[in-house]
Design an enzyme around this catalytic site. Structure first.
Site, PDB file in Angstrom:
ATOM      1  N   HIS A   1     -51.551 -34.287 -86.938  1.00 23.79           N
ATOM      2  CA  HIS A   1     -50.256 -34.560 -88.101  1.00 23.79           C
ATOM      3  C   HIS A   1     -50.304 -35.472 -89.151  1.00 23.79           C
ATOM      4  CE1 HIS A   1     -47.753 -32.887 -84.920  1.00 23.79           C
ATOM      5  NE2 HIS A   1     -48.132 -33.050 -84.391  1.00 23.79           N
TER       6      HIS A   1
ATOM      7  N   HIS B   1     -52.580 -45.130 -89.805  1.00 22.51           N
ATOM      8  CA  HIS B   1     -52.642 -43.914 -90.489  1.00 22.51           C
ATOM      9  C   HIS B   1     -52.405 -43.525 -91.661  1.00 22.51           C
ATOM     10  CE1 HIS B   1     -48.790 -44.070 -88.525  1.00 22.51           C
ATOM     11  NE2 HIS B   1     -47.999 -43.770 -89.775  1.00 22.51           N
TER      12      HIS B   1
ATOM     13  N   HIS C   1     -49.908 -40.783 -94.694  1.00 16.40           N
ATOM     14  CA  HIS C   1     -48.734 -39.996 -95.104  1.00 16.40           C
ATOM     15  C   HIS C   1     -48.788 -39.534 -96.675  1.00 16.40           C
ATOM     16  CE1 HIS C   1     -46.266 -40.683 -91.240  1.00 16.40           C
ATOM     17  NE2 HIS C   1     -46.312 -42.071 -91.305  1.00 16.40           N
TER      18      HIS C   1
ATOM     19  N   GLU D   1     -43.161 -41.986 -97.099  1.00 23.27           N
ATOM     20  CA  GLU D   1     -42.411 -41.722 -96.308  1.00 23.27           C
ATOM     21  C   GLU D   1     -40.718 -42.780 -96.670  1.00 23.27           C
ATOM     22  OE1 GLU D   1     -43.359 -41.811 -92.370  1.00 23.27           O
ATOM     23  OE2 GLU D   1     -42.780 -39.688 -92.163  1.00 23.27           O
TER      24      GLU D   1
ATOM     25  N   HIS E   1     -49.679 -46.786 -93.388  1.00 30.05           N
ATOM     26  CA  HIS E   1     -49.167 -47.853 -92.205  1.00 30.05           C
ATOM     27  C   HIS E   1     -50.331 -48.307 -91.119  1.00 30.05           C
ATOM     28  CE1 HIS E   1     -45.372 -44.863 -92.869  1.00 30.05           C
ATOM     29  NE2 HIS E   1     -45.561 -46.225 -93.822  1.00 30.05           N
TER      30      HIS E   1
ATOM     31  N   THR F   1     -41.235 -43.102 -87.583  1.00 23.99           N
ATOM     32  CA  THR F   1     -41.211 -41.946 -88.199  1.00 23.99           C
ATOM     33  C   THR F   1     -40.840 -40.681 -87.879  1.00 23.99           C
ATOM     34  OG1 THR F   1     -42.800 -42.176 -89.539  1.00 23.99           O
ATOM     35  CG2 THR F   1     -40.837 -43.087 -90.547  1.00 23.99           C
TER      36      THR F   1
HETATM   37  N1  ETK Z   1     -44.924 -43.751 -88.641  1.00 27.19           N
HETATM   38  S1  ETK Z   1     -45.570 -43.351 -87.673  1.00 27.19           S
HETATM   39  O1  ETK Z   1     -46.051 -44.397 -86.988  1.00 27.19           O
HETATM   40  O2  ETK Z   1     -43.750 -43.485 -86.581  1.00 27.19           O
HETATM   41  C1  ETK Z   1     -46.296 -42.661 -86.461  1.00 27.19           C
HETATM   42  C2  ETK Z   1     -46.171 -41.153 -87.138  1.00 27.19           C
HETATM   43  F1  ETK Z   1     -45.480 -41.074 -88.411  1.00 27.19           F
HETATM   44  C3  ETK Z   1     -47.109 -39.940 -86.863  1.00 27.19           C
HETATM   45  F2  ETK Z   1     -46.793 -38.581 -87.611  1.00 27.19           F
HETATM   46  C4  ETK Z   1     -47.587 -39.920 -86.125  1.00 27.19           C
HETATM   47  S2  ETK Z   1     -48.789 -38.433 -85.881  1.00 27.19           S
HETATM   48  C5  ETK Z   1     -48.131 -37.568 -84.842  1.00 27.19           C
HETATM   49  C6  ETK Z   1     -47.724 -39.213 -83.346  1.00 27.19           C
HETATM   50  C7  ETK Z   1     -49.144 -38.787 -82.539  1.00 27.19           C
HETATM   51  C8  ETK Z   1     -49.422 -37.598 -82.665  1.00 27.19           C
HETATM   52  C9  ETK Z   1     -50.379 -37.729 -81.219  1.00 27.19           C
HETATM   53  C10 ETK Z   1     -50.539 -39.086 -80.237  1.00 27.19           C
HETATM   54  C11 ETK Z   1     -51.938 -39.048 -79.490  1.00 27.19           C
HETATM   55  O3  ETK Z   1     -52.445 -38.430 -79.269  1.00 27.19           O
HETATM   56  O4  ETK Z   1     -51.896 -39.931 -79.032  1.00 27.19           O
HETATM   57  C12 ETK Z   1     -50.049 -40.017 -81.074  1.00 27.19           C
HETATM   58  C13 ETK Z   1     -48.850 -40.131 -81.871  1.00 27.19           C
HETATM   59  C14 ETK Z   1     -47.727 -41.564 -85.536  1.00 27.19           C
HETATM   60  F3  ETK Z   1     -49.287 -41.626 -84.329  1.00 27.19           F
HETATM   61  C15 ETK Z   1     -47.599 -42.388 -85.671  1.00 27.19           C
HETATM   62  N2  ETK Z   1     -47.682 -43.480 -85.093  1.00 27.19           N
HETATM   63  C16 ETK Z   1     -47.438 -44.086 -83.845  1.00 27.19           C
HETATM   64  C17 ETK Z   1     -45.907 -42.961 -83.281  1.00 27.19           C
HETATM   65  C18 ETK Z   1     -46.372 -42.385 -81.886  1.00 27.19           C
HETATM   66  C19 ETK Z   1     -45.944 -43.041 -80.413  1.00 27.19           C
HETATM   67  C20 ETK Z   1     -46.904 -44.539 -80.657  1.00 27.19           C
HETATM   68  C21 ETK Z   1     -48.055 -45.295 -80.670  1.00 27.19           C
HETATM   69  C22 ETK Z   1     -47.789 -45.770 -82.542  1.00 27.19           C
HETATM   70  C23 ETK Z   1     -47.452 -45.207 -83.621  1.00 27.19           C
HETATM   71 ZN    ZN Z   2     -46.877 -43.598 -90.332  1.00 23.95          ZN
END
Ligand code: ETK
Ligand code: ZN
Length: 257
Positions: free
Chosen positions: A66, A92, A94, A104, A117, A198
């Protein structure tokens, strides 16, 4: 982490069927209407501590299908600008595609080329899992990425490794570097509002900071981001942004006039 595998940005209208919070009234991202923000002089500059990571420290950089995620040590903390200290989890990005921008958040309807972010959690909760589910449990520092006249050297440690993690699930190591260099120089001018992750599970527990000053990368660096990684089913990982969500009456504060 929790089961995130099977959702995609293609089916973002269906997220709320599987993840009810995604249909909530405090969702992110949002459009920031600069005419409606409320100047809040009590909002102090964001101060980071422990961000100059030693090159001997190896950080995990992963393509999770992602986005590209850099795991961060909890020794990196937010020491100012929030009511209490928060510890880093990960950062990460976007982005869009060669056809268009991919931030975003938007400002007065304008979408920027990309967005970084930096995700932090409030350590006063028992665990990250716990913090993620509690209001104010998470803080995300967001900055817009914009095409500028030259390469941004601070982004090279991340961008030069993208070709190592083209496929979903691939991981590589990045030597510690100054994480603060990834953010704008002015951390005193920002928007602040209460919102959500998000991405599913869309927990409504994020205290958002969106910096006013953008981060400039070269066209080549932005293009590298847009054209190197693959998401699930070997399609290009592009346009990994959620559409802006309704404020439902929420106010956006501004630390500046
Ligand atoms: N903009 S955001 O901060 O909401 C965000 C995204 F938009 C994101 F797209 C992502 S990545 C997709 C979610 C994901 C996928 C795999 C794993 C793993 O393998 O551990 C973890 C998460 C992504 F990782 C995040 N941030 C993560 C949210 C998922 C769970 C909490 C961990 C920290 C923040
Ligand atoms: Zn993000």
């Amino acid at each position: 982490g929790p089961d995130h595998g099977h959702w995609s940005y293609a089916d973002k209208a269906q997220w709320q069927l599987e993840y009810p919070y995604c249909g909530g009234q405090m969702q992110s991202p949002i459009n920031i209407d600069t005419n409606s923000t409320i100047f809040s002089p009590e909002l102090q500059p964001v101060v980071l501590a422990g961000c100059n990571l030693d090159p001997s420290e190896q950080l995990s950089l992963m393509n999770n299908g992602h986005t590209v995620v850099l795991q961060l040590p909890g020794s990196l903390t937010i020491a100012g600008g929030y009511p209490q200290e928060h510890r880093a989890m990960q950062l990460h990005l976007h982005w869009g595609s060669p056809a268009g921008p991919g931030s975003e958040h938007t400002v007065d309807g304008r979408r920027y080329d990309g967005e970084i972010h930096m995700v932090y959690y409030n350590p006063s909760y028992e665990s990250i899992k716990e913090a993620m589910r509690q209001p104010g449990g998470l803080a995300v520092l967001a900055a817009f990425l914009q095409v500028g006249p030259e390469d941004n050297v601070h982004y090279q440690p991340l961008l030069e490794q993208l070709d190592e993690i083209q496929e979903e699930g691939k991981e590589t190591a990045v030597a510690g570097f100054n994480i603060e260099g990834l953010l704008p120089t002015n951390l005193g001018r920002y928007y602040r509002y209460s919102g959500s992750l998000t991405t599913p599970p869309c927990y409504q527990t994020v205290n958002w900071t969106v910096f006013n000053q953008t981060v400039l990368l070269s066209k080549e660096q932005i293009s590298l981001l847009e054209t190197t990684l693959q998401g699930d089913d070997d399609k290009d990982l592009q346009n990994n942004f959620r559409l802006t969500q309704s404020l439902h009456g929420r106010k956006v504060l501004a630390s500046f006039q």
